[in-house]
Design a protein around this motif. Structure first.
Motif, PDB file in Angstrom:
ATOM      1  N   MET A 112      52.312  45.470  30.228  1.00  0.00           N
ATOM      2  CA  MET A 112      53.192  46.056  29.906  1.00  0.00           C
ATOM      3  C   MET A 112      53.581  47.264  30.521  1.00  0.00           C
ATOM      4  SD  MET A 112      53.224  45.424  26.286  1.00  0.00           S
ATOM      5  CE  MET A 112      54.465  47.493  25.404  1.00  0.00           C
ATOM      6  N   ALA A 113      54.369  46.856  32.130  1.00  0.00           N
ATOM      7  CA  ALA A 113      54.878  47.985  32.615  1.00  0.00           C
ATOM      8  C   ALA A 113      56.140  47.311  33.200  1.00  0.00           C
ATOM      9  CB  ALA A 113      53.864  47.767  34.353  1.00  0.00           C
ATOM     10  N   GLY A 114      56.976  47.775  33.702  1.00  0.00           N
ATOM     11  CA  GLY A 114      58.311  47.246  34.634  1.00  0.00           C
ATOM     12  C   GLY A 114      59.260  49.102  35.321  1.00  0.00           C
ATOM     13  N   ARG A 115      60.235  48.784  35.660  1.00  0.00           N
ATOM     14  CA  ARG A 115      60.691  49.469  35.745  1.00  0.00           C
ATOM     15  C   ARG A 115      62.234  49.561  35.565  1.00  0.00           C
ATOM     16  NH1 ARG A 115      60.358  49.206  42.355  1.00  0.00           N
ATOM     17  NH2 ARG A 115      61.266  51.799  42.451  1.00  0.00           N
ATOM     18  N   GLU A 116      63.248  50.755  35.677  1.00  0.00           N
ATOM     19  CA  GLU A 116      64.613  50.397  34.986  1.00  0.00           C
ATOM     20  C   GLU A 116      65.535  49.666  35.999  1.00  0.00           C
ATOM     21  OE1 GLU A 116      64.016  53.572  36.088  1.00  0.00           O
ATOM     22  OE2 GLU A 116      63.456  53.610  33.501  1.00  0.00           O
ATOM     23  N   VAL A 117      65.053  48.889  37.683  1.00  0.00           N
ATOM     24  CA  VAL A 117      65.931  48.306  38.023  1.00  0.00           C
ATOM     25  C   VAL A 117      65.043  47.350  38.671  1.00  0.00           C
ATOM     26  CG1 VAL A 117      66.249  49.767  39.871  1.00  0.00           C
ATOM     27  CG2 VAL A 117      64.286  49.527  39.852  1.00  0.00           C
ATOM     28  N   SER A 118      65.826  46.123  39.188  1.00  0.00           N
ATOM     29  CA  SER A 118      65.270  44.529  38.663  1.00  0.00           C
ATOM     30  C   SER A 118      65.082  43.800  39.832  1.00  0.00           C
ATOM     31  CB  SER A 118      65.517  43.597  37.349  1.00  0.00           C
ATOM     32  OG  SER A 118      66.723  43.954  37.703  1.00  0.00           O
ATOM     33  N   GLY A 119      64.623  42.610  39.854  1.00  0.00           N
ATOM     34  CA  GLY A 119      64.553  41.714  41.081  1.00  0.00           C
ATOM     35  C   GLY A 119      63.377  42.471  41.804  1.00  0.00           C
ATOM     36  N   VAL A 120      63.177  40.906  42.518  1.00  0.00           N
ATOM     37  CA  VAL A 120      61.634  41.244  43.471  1.00  0.00           C
ATOM     38  C   VAL A 120      61.843  42.243  44.571  1.00  0.00           C
ATOM     39  CG1 VAL A 120      62.530  39.460  45.472  1.00  0.00           C
ATOM     40  CG2 VAL A 120      60.115  40.065  44.645  1.00  0.00           C
ATOM     41  N   ILE A 121      63.109  42.640  45.079  1.00  0.00           N
ATOM     42  CA  ILE A 121      63.181  43.662  45.717  1.00  0.00           C
ATOM     43  C   ILE A 121      62.045  44.651  44.779  1.00  0.00           C
ATOM     44  CG2 ILE A 121      65.649  44.495  45.236  1.00  0.00           C
ATOM     45  CD1 ILE A 121      64.038  44.280  48.317  1.00  0.00           C
ATOM     46  N   ALA A 122      62.284  45.206  43.946  1.00  0.00           N
ATOM     47  CA  ALA A 122      61.837  46.147  43.479  1.00  0.00           C
ATOM     48  C   ALA A 122      60.226  46.453  43.081  1.00  0.00           C
ATOM     49  CB  ALA A 122      62.443  46.745  41.646  1.00  0.00           C
ATOM     50  N   ALA A 123      60.400  45.289  42.974  1.00  0.00           N
ATOM     51  CA  ALA A 123      58.300  44.830  42.428  1.00  0.00           C
ATOM     52  C   ALA A 123      57.955  46.022  43.310  1.00  0.00           C
ATOM     53  CB  ALA A 123      57.964  43.186  43.316  1.00  0.00           C
ATOM     54  N   ARG A 124      55.743  45.666  42.692  1.00  0.00           N
ATOM     55  CA  ARG A 124      55.251  46.943  43.529  1.00  0.00           C
ATOM     56  C   ARG A 124      54.252  46.534  43.283  1.00  0.00           C
ATOM     57  NH1 ARG A 124      56.925  52.816  41.518  1.00  0.00           N
ATOM     58  NH2 ARG A 124      54.664  52.546  41.003  1.00  0.00           N
ATOM     59  N   GLY A 125      53.107  46.050  43.960  1.00  0.00           N
ATOM     60  CA  GLY A 125      51.712  45.409  44.227  1.00  0.00           C
ATOM     61  C   GLY A 125      51.065  46.917  43.216  1.00  0.00           C
ATOM     62  N   ASP A 126      51.671  47.472  42.395  1.00  0.00           N
ATOM     63  CA  ASP A 126      50.497  49.213  41.516  1.00  0.00           C
ATOM     64  C   ASP A 126      51.553  49.142  40.746  1.00  0.00           C
ATOM     65  OD1 ASP A 126      53.284  50.301  42.866  1.00  0.00           O
ATOM     66  OD2 ASP A 126      51.634  52.054  43.652  1.00  0.00           O
ATOM     67  N   LEU A 127      52.354  48.728  40.198  1.00  0.00           N
ATOM     68  CA  LEU A 127      52.831  48.473  39.224  1.00  0.00           C
ATOM     69  C   LEU A 127      52.140  48.275  37.727  1.00  0.00           C
ATOM     70  CD1 LEU A 127      55.936  48.793  37.805  1.00  0.00           C
ATOM     71  CD2 LEU A 127      56.345  45.990  37.520  1.00  0.00           C
ATOM     72  N   PHE A 128      50.827  47.604  37.947  1.00  0.00           N
ATOM     73  CA  PHE A 128      50.158  48.251  36.221  1.00  0.00           C
ATOM     74  C   PHE A 128      48.963  48.322  36.795  1.00  0.00           C
ATOM     75  CE2 PHE A 128      52.015  43.307  38.498  1.00  0.00           C
ATOM     76  CZ  PHE A 128      53.008  43.302  37.326  1.00  0.00           C
ATOM     77  N   ARG A 129      48.850  49.445  37.650  1.00  0.00           N
ATOM     78  CA  ARG A 129      48.199  50.369  37.465  1.00  0.00           C
ATOM     79  C   ARG A 129      47.680  50.774  36.092  1.00  0.00           C
ATOM     80  NH1 ARG A 129      44.407  49.436  41.614  1.00  0.00           N
ATOM     81  NH2 ARG A 129      44.864  48.862  43.421  1.00  0.00           N
ATOM     82  N   GLY A 130      47.111  51.366  35.578  1.00  0.00           N
ATOM     83  CA  GLY A 130      46.567  51.881  34.585  1.00  0.00           C
ATOM     84  C   GLY A 130      47.455  51.572  33.230  1.00  0.00           C
ATOM     85  N   ARG A 131      47.789  50.680  33.523  1.00  0.00           N
ATOM     86  CA  ARG A 131      49.130  50.313  32.198  1.00  0.00           C
ATOM     87  C   ARG A 131      48.095  48.755  31.278  1.00  0.00           C
ATOM     88  NH1 ARG A 131      52.304  53.351  30.916  1.00  0.00           N
ATOM     89  NH2 ARG A 131      53.113  51.396  30.172  1.00  0.00           N
ATOM     90  N   PRO A 132      48.503  49.312  30.053  1.00  0.00           N
ATOM     91  CA  PRO A 132      47.554  47.981  29.053  1.00  0.00           C
ATOM     92  C   PRO A 132      48.395  46.971  29.682  1.00  0.00           C
ATOM     93  CG  PRO A 132      48.518  50.093  28.011  1.00  0.00           C
ATOM     94  CD  PRO A 132      49.099  49.604  29.001  1.00  0.00           C
ATOM     95  N   PHE A 133      47.099  45.760  29.647  1.00  0.00           N
ATOM     96  CA  PHE A 133      47.607  44.258  30.003  1.00  0.00           C
ATOM     97  C   PHE A 133      47.553  43.549  28.336  1.00  0.00           C
ATOM     98  CE2 PHE A 133      47.050  40.040  31.549  1.00  0.00           C
ATOM     99  CZ  PHE A 133      48.822  39.394  32.135  1.00  0.00           C
ATOM    100  N   VAL A 134      48.116  43.047  27.932  1.00  0.00           N
ATOM    101  CA  VAL A 134      47.930  42.833  26.937  1.00  0.00           C
ATOM    102  C   VAL A 134      47.770  40.982  26.938  1.00  0.00           C
ATOM    103  CG1 VAL A 134      48.640  41.514  24.158  1.00  0.00           C
ATOM    104  CG2 VAL A 134      49.955  44.263  25.443  1.00  0.00           C
ATOM    105  N   ILE A 135      46.627  40.693  26.140  1.00  0.00           N
ATOM    106  CA  ILE A 135      46.199  38.850  25.984  1.00  0.00           C
ATOM    107  C   ILE A 135      46.743  38.314  24.449  1.00  0.00           C
ATOM    108  CG2 ILE A 135      44.050  37.001  27.143  1.00  0.00           C
ATOM    109  CD1 ILE A 135      43.222  39.676  28.488  1.00  0.00           C
ATOM    110  N   VAL A 136      47.024  37.566  24.550  1.00  0.00           N
ATOM    111  CA  VAL A 136      47.529  37.139  22.980  1.00  0.00           C
ATOM    112  C   VAL A 136      46.964  35.322  23.511  1.00  0.00           C
ATOM    113  CG1 VAL A 136      49.342  36.562  21.984  1.00  0.00           C
ATOM    114  CG2 VAL A 136      49.458  38.219  23.716  1.00  0.00           C
TER     115      VAL A 136
END
Length: 372
Positions: A124-148
């Protein structure tokens, strides 16, 4: 040197190197996981490798122990099925933002043994900008990670995904597909629709009218600046849940419109019109308070101060330094500044018990402070 020990099966093959796939590769690589990447676009793959997402996948690579499918939602099931057939020993997970439709399509594409190695996930993380150029290694820190997981998912797949979430710095949350899709309709998909709807009302005002816009409008329309192609796929895949939530909002909106029409120029408006408007705002207050706070629980008891910050180099840094000197922990910070103004506004959230102290101390140090 001893090998790095991680909670994630390795190597990991990431299929699709956009924002989410790229960020996953960066985060896992930093955790010591061997990451192979592939994308339908050779140029995107090359850029992902240059950015440190992983190494380009080749036929000479060892088979992956875990495959993460980060493809667009409309092809997720097909790509996931191909991965299950290609690597018969690997666990395969997708990161699509809708789960029930992927699982339903996958059931028709693979056999029961293959399906047992599949598990859905949704970071459960994202940004308004898309594409690999916007990727960040800390994008998921502190965010929920839903397992289904589904009813036949292997137990080790759930365990592996919990380990993955931990390596990402995320908070693992286990849900079934239907509950997940209704939940994201409430907290992600419907907010996108309503933000976009609100932003469409800004197409008709004059430039002079728009010059009056403040931070409230920017806050409520921020996510409207999103990729239309991606959101058509997401909303289409979760159409039933989104329509259900929007239907409730429409009923409430119809009541508000009726109340406003009753009040507009009518010396004797219908009884309850003002109450309907007051109830809307009050219920909105209650809804906002249910959103989990910084420390993961609804109802965090925060106070908010607004501090005027002169538009000069170093002033914001001085404010933050002095807050630290006072000994108050800053829970949240939101900045508001309009071009041409001589001051900006720093909205500070602090523990309610420390609000009076911070207000007093900042005022004594020459800052102009206003509650709220």
């Amino acid at each position: 040197m001893s090998p790095v020990t991680t909670l994630v099966p390795s190597p990991v093959r990431i299929i699709g190197t956009g924002l989410i796939g790229g960020s996953l590769g960066m985060a896992l690589g930093r955790a010591g996981v061997s990451v192979q990447v592939e994308d339908v676009s050779p140029g995107t793959t090359a850029l992902a490798v240059e950015l440190g997402v992983g190494t380009r996948a080749t036929e000479a690579d060892p088979d992956p122990a875990l495959v993460l499918v980060a493809a667009p939602p409309d092809v997720t099931a097909e790509v996931t099925a191909r991965a299950l057939r290609t690597w018969p020993e690997a666990l395969v997970a997708d990161v699509a933002s809708v789960k029930a439709t992927v699982l339903e399509a996958l059931r028709a594409l693979v056999d029961a043994e293959q399906l047992a190695r599949y598990i859905g996930t949704h970071p459960m993380a994202g940004r308004e900008v898309s594409g690999v150029i916007a990727a960040r290694g800390d994008l998921f820190r502190g965010r929920p990670f839903v397992i289904v997981p589904h009813e036949t998912t292997r137990p080790e797949a759930t365990t592996a995904m919990k380990g993955l979430a931990t390596e990402l710095g995320s908070v693992p949350v286990v849900m079934d597909a239907a509950a997940h899709d209704l939940a994201v309709a409430h907290v992600s998909h419907v907010p996108q629709v309503l933000s976009s709807l609100l932003a469409t009302t800004l197409l008709s005002p004059t430039e002079n009218a728009l010059a009056l816009a403040g931070q409230g409008l920017r806050d409520t329309t921020r996510i409207a600046d999103s990729d239309p192609r991606l959101w058509v796929e997401i909303l289409g895949a979760n159409a039933q849940a989104v329509a259900q939530v929007l239907g409730s909002a429409r009923d409430r909106l119809d009541g508000v419109i009726g109340a406003l029409e009753s009040l507009a120029g009518d010396p004797d408006p219908a009884i309850g019109s003002r109450r309907a408007l007051a109830d809307l705002v009050a219920d909105g207050n209650r809804g906002v308070r249910r959103i989990p706070g910084k420390h993961g629980g609804a109802g965090d008891d925060f106070g908010t101060l607004t501090v005027l910050v002169p538009d000069r180099p170093g002033e914001l840094a001085r404010l933050l330094t002095e807050i630290g000197d006072i000994g108050v922990n800053l829970e949240d910070l939101r900045l508001e500044h309009t071009l041409g103004q001589r001051v900006g506004l720093a909205h500070l959230a602090v523990a309610a018990a420390r609000e009076d102290l911070l207000t007093r101390e900042l005022a004594e140090r020459g800052w102009t402070v206003a509650e709220g």
